[in-house]
Design an enzyme around this catalytic site. Sequence first.
Site, PDB file in Angstrom:
ATOM      1  N   ASP A  41      56.396  50.681  47.794  1.00  7.59           N
ATOM      2  CA  ASP A  41      55.485  49.553  47.601  1.00  7.59           C
ATOM      3  C   ASP A  41      55.818  48.383  48.515  1.00  7.59           C
ATOM      4  OD1 ASP A  41      53.777  50.626  45.794  1.00  7.59           O
ATOM      5  OD2 ASP A  41      54.192  49.195  44.182  1.00  7.59           O
TER       6      ASP A  41
ATOM      7  N   GLY B  68      45.657  43.426  37.821  1.00 14.30           N
ATOM      8  CA  GLY B  68      45.756  44.364  36.708  1.00 14.30           C
ATOM      9  C   GLY B  68      46.806  43.874  35.740  1.00 14.30           C
TER      10      GLY B  68
ATOM     11  N   GLY C 130      42.967  47.319  37.987  1.00 16.37           N
ATOM     12  CA  GLY C 130      42.164  47.469  36.784  1.00 16.37           C
ATOM     13  C   GLY C 130      41.259  46.297  36.478  1.00 16.37           C
TER      14      GLY C 130
END
Length: 274
Positions: A60, A118, A238
């Site tokens: 990441d 999210g 999300g």
Amino acid sequence: GHRVVAGGEYFSKSVVVTDEVIQKIKNITELAPLHNPANLIGIQAFKEMLPDACSVVVFDTAFHQTMPEENFLYSVPYEWYEKYGIRKMGYHGASHGYIAQQAAKLGRAERVISCHLGGSCSICAILDGKSVDNSFGFSLQTGVMHANRAGDIDPYIVPFLMSKGMELDDILHGLSKNGGLLGVSGVSNDLREVSAAAADGNARAELAINMFVCSIVRFIGAYYAELGGLDQLVFTGGIGENSDLVRSRVCAQIRHLGVELDEEKNSGCREGTI
């Protein structure tokens, strides 16, 4: 393929799993104590079950290794960086890197601001397909307001609370587990539930949404200035993909930057929609 949250300064790209790679991931466990150990369990399990298969690690932090020094260094004694590696790492790189690739397919994408929203949230400034700044810092506890994490706070709040008798572990638990949308709203860490409560007249739920939006706008404004303009503003994650409320409120606050939102298209727009 394995996703590993923290690669530190060791890794600027995806790599094939070797014993050396595994050891380096272990060496930087402190950067992501909840994530890296779990990631390693998956890597080791696959290595045992499929010893002849090629495993690749995607970090990441790798996408953000292109950030310039003036953006990734903190204004602390330089020896802290040399000795302890204290610097902005940036996270959600797999997501922001994907956004950079997809944005390039849609048209002009020299200057992109990617909003990954999210349970965990980060904003990324992307210039010519490369990360130049990210709202995450040394850890995943910083930046914009999160579902449970407080995001950016004055660091001196910690010793102040300790002087009032609070234990460090309790303070850190509050900042990382009971902060963010949950901490402010007192309702939930799920924006859907917070939004429903706000619609029913819950003032703290409405405050949580307003604070969440303001924290996002703050970084967009900073990165707009840093990039010298904006070609694409992208919402992902999300919340980013599914909350027309958040997209609408964010865009309403940055109209002065030339951002115009088609409310009809935004209404009901969900993940994967262009």
